[in-house]
Design a protein around this motif. Structure first.
Motif, short mmCIF file in Angstrom:
data_model
loop_
_atom_site.label_atom_id
_atom_site.label_comp_id
_atom_site.label_asym_id
_atom_site.label_seq_id
_atom_site.Cartn_x
_atom_site.Cartn_y
_atom_site.Cartn_z
N UNK A 184 0.86 -1.18 -0.09
CA UNK A 184 -0.15 0.02 -0.16
C UNK A 184 1.00 1.22 -0.05
N UNK A 185 1.25 1.51 -1.24
CA UNK A 185 2.13 2.82 -1.20
C UNK A 185 1.19 4.28 -1.06
N UNK A 186 2.18 5.09 -0.88
CA UNK A 186 1.41 6.66 -0.93
C UNK A 186 0.69 6.76 -1.95
N UNK A 187 1.15 6.56 -3.33
CA UNK A 187 0.39 6.73 -4.48
C UNK A 187 -0.96 5.85 -4.53
N UNK A 188 -0.86 4.54 -4.22
CA UNK A 188 -2.06 3.82 -4.12
C UNK A 188 -3.18 4.40 -2.94
N UNK A 189 -2.61 4.82 -1.76
CA UNK A 189 -3.52 5.36 -1.00
C UNK A 189 -4.10 6.73 -1.47
N UNK A 190 -3.39 7.48 -2.07
CA UNK A 190 -4.07 8.93 -2.74
C UNK A 190 -5.26 8.41 -3.98
N UNK A 191 -4.76 7.57 -4.83
CA UNK A 191 -5.63 7.15 -5.86
C UNK A 191 -6.92 6.59 -5.24
N UNK A 192 -6.73 5.56 -4.16
CA UNK A 192 -8.04 5.05 -3.58
C UNK A 192 -8.78 5.97 -3.16
N UNK A 193 -8.33 6.85 -2.21
CA UNK A 193 -9.12 8.12 -1.55
C UNK A 193 -9.60 8.66 -2.76
N UNK A 194 -9.35 9.18 -3.85
CA UNK A 194 -9.79 10.02 -4.94
C UNK A 194 -10.92 9.07 -5.54
N UNK A 195 -10.84 7.64 -5.64
CA UNK A 195 -11.71 6.95 -6.30
C UNK A 195 -12.92 6.80 -5.43
N UNK A 196 -12.68 6.62 -4.13
CA UNK A 196 -13.72 6.65 -3.29
C UNK A 196 -14.68 7.75 -3.05
N UNK A 197 -14.02 8.94 -3.20
CA UNK A 197 -14.59 10.19 -3.01
C UNK A 197 -15.48 10.34 -4.21
N UNK A 198 -15.03 10.20 -5.40
CA UNK A 198 -15.75 10.27 -6.58
C UNK A 198 -16.86 9.21 -6.69
N UNK A 199 -16.73 8.18 -6.12
CA UNK A 199 -17.83 7.12 -5.98
C UNK A 199 -18.89 7.38 -4.98
N UNK A 200 -18.55 7.74 -4.00
CA UNK A 200 -19.58 7.94 -2.71
C UNK A 200 -19.89 9.37 -2.68
N UNK A 201 -18.90 10.26 -2.27
CA UNK A 201 -19.28 11.70 -1.93
C UNK A 201 -19.77 12.71 -2.98
N UNK A 202 -19.09 12.38 -4.28
CA UNK A 202 -19.56 13.26 -5.01
C UNK A 202 -20.96 13.41 -5.65
N UNK A 203 -21.48 12.08 -5.68
CA UNK A 203 -23.04 12.13 -5.92
C UNK A 203 -23.80 12.67 -5.05
N UNK A 204 -23.34 12.29 -3.55
CA UNK A 204 -24.25 12.85 -2.53
C UNK A 204 -24.11 14.28 -2.46
N UNK A 205 -22.94 14.76 -2.69
CA UNK A 205 -22.98 16.42 -2.58
C UNK A 205 -23.91 16.92 -3.99
N UNK A 206 -23.76 16.30 -4.85
CA UNK A 206 -24.35 16.90 -5.99
C UNK A 206 -25.83 16.70 -5.79
N UNK A 207 -26.46 15.58 -5.05
CA UNK A 207 -27.81 15.61 -4.87
C UNK A 207 -28.26 16.81 -3.77
N UNK A 208 -27.40 17.02 -2.82
CA UNK A 208 -27.57 18.22 -1.81
C UNK A 208 -27.74 19.52 -2.62
N UNK A 209 -26.85 19.84 -3.56
CA UNK A 209 -26.73 21.18 -4.35
C UNK A 209 -27.90 21.12 -5.36
N UNK A 210 -28.51 20.01 -5.60
CA UNK A 210 -29.35 19.96 -6.97
C UNK A 210 -30.58 18.96 -6.35
N UNK A 211 -31.27 19.25 -5.34
CA UNK A 211 -32.31 18.17 -5.03
C UNK A 211 -33.37 17.89 -6.00
N UNK A 212 -33.58 18.70 -6.82
CA UNK A 212 -34.76 18.59 -7.95
C UNK A 212 -34.18 18.21 -9.13
N UNK A 213 -33.00 17.77 -9.30
CA UNK A 213 -32.37 17.53 -10.68
C UNK A 213 -32.94 15.97 -11.17
#
Length: 269
Positions: A240-269
């Motif tokens: 588990x290198x630093x590069x791997x940890x950064x890429x995994x964090x980014x992928x997890x954020x895109x997968x889970x956090x970004x859609x929830x944030x979008x739903x909060x900002x645009x609830x009627x989309x």
């Protein structure tokens, strides 16, 4: 025992075909969508008219490796080359008195569990995240139907990651971070698992993981050992290198956090 390997001209298919051919207790033949320079590997398109079914006569076990193997496969290709093709193969296998089909399923059946802590086994609800994973789940479910109602033994192996490069050795060069490294499957263990699935008696239906015995993995291979007698010989220690940890964090954020944030900002989309 006569074993027919589909996709026999591919990477894993040819490895298995050659392994079986070298053992006197087996008769082996193969089918592949492309011409292969071997007299016992015949050309066949499983998405076309089933003239290929004539090759099932006298076959005991079919190892079904053919299909679109790409995780990025389109729905069109996944339906034609994986779903429809495998459904037709089950039907004609049962009609020709084939005893067993060993299906190359995929770890992508549990693709939605990458960023969870779930242990992945037969009791874990499936969650394919792409057309390829959905097509493999379909092939598993239809396989269980043919086992229950047509008397066809079906063993689905959710295959981990075998590589065409790096001599199929594990390491941080593998994509998908720890998730990718933890699903590593050595060539020797691929053959061990396939041979166990081909020869084990008295199995109606099973869908089990096929990975090497890798440190820290969430794919449970206990069932594979108990049900088909799989004995892994290899195992990796993921890095588990630093590069791997950064890429995994980014992928997890895109997968889970970004859609929830979008739903909060645009609830009627």
């Amino acid at each position: 025992m006569h074993v027919l390997v589909t996709g026999a001209g591919g990477h894993l298919g040819r490895i298995l075909f050659d392994h079986l051919e070298a053992r006197p207790e087996f008769k082996v033949s193969g089918l592949d969508i492309r011409p292969v320079d071997h007299p016992q590997i015949h050309q066949a398109d499983f998405g076309a008219d089933p003239v290929w079914a004539d090759h099932f006569a006298g076959v005991d076990v079919i190892v079904h490796l053919a299909g679109d193997r790409e995780p990025a496969a389109s729905w069109e290709s996944s339906i034609r080359n994986n779903m429809d093709a495998t459904l037709a193969l089950y039907h004609h296998a049962a009609e020709h008195g084939v005893s067993r089909v060993v299906l190359a399923s995929s770890n992508w059946v549990h693709g939605d569990k990458r960023f969870t802590d779930d242990i992945l086994n037969r009791q874990t609800p499936p969650g394919p995240v792409n057309a390829y994973g959905m097509s493999k789940l379909f092939c598993e479910r239809t396989g269980e139907y043919f086992a229950r109602y047509r008397g066809l033994s079906v063993i689905c192996l959710r295959i981990g990651w075998t590589q065409w490069t790096h001599d199929n050795q594990p390491g941080p060069h593998m994509a998908m971070g720890l998730w990718g490294q933890q699903m590593w499957l050595s060539t020797r263990d691929f053959l061990n698992g396939m041979m166990a699935a081909i020869t084990v008696p008295d199995i109606d239906f099973a869908a089990v993981n096929l990975m090497s015995d890798n440190r820290g993995m969430r794919w449970d291979i206990t069932e594979t050992k108990e049900l088909i007698g799989y004995e892994p010989k290899d195992g990796g220690s993921p890095v588990n290198t630093l590069s791997i940890r950064i890429k995994s964090w980014w992928c997890k954020m895109v997968t889970f956090s970004a859609p929830r944030l979008f739903a909060r900002v645009f609830p009627d989309w």
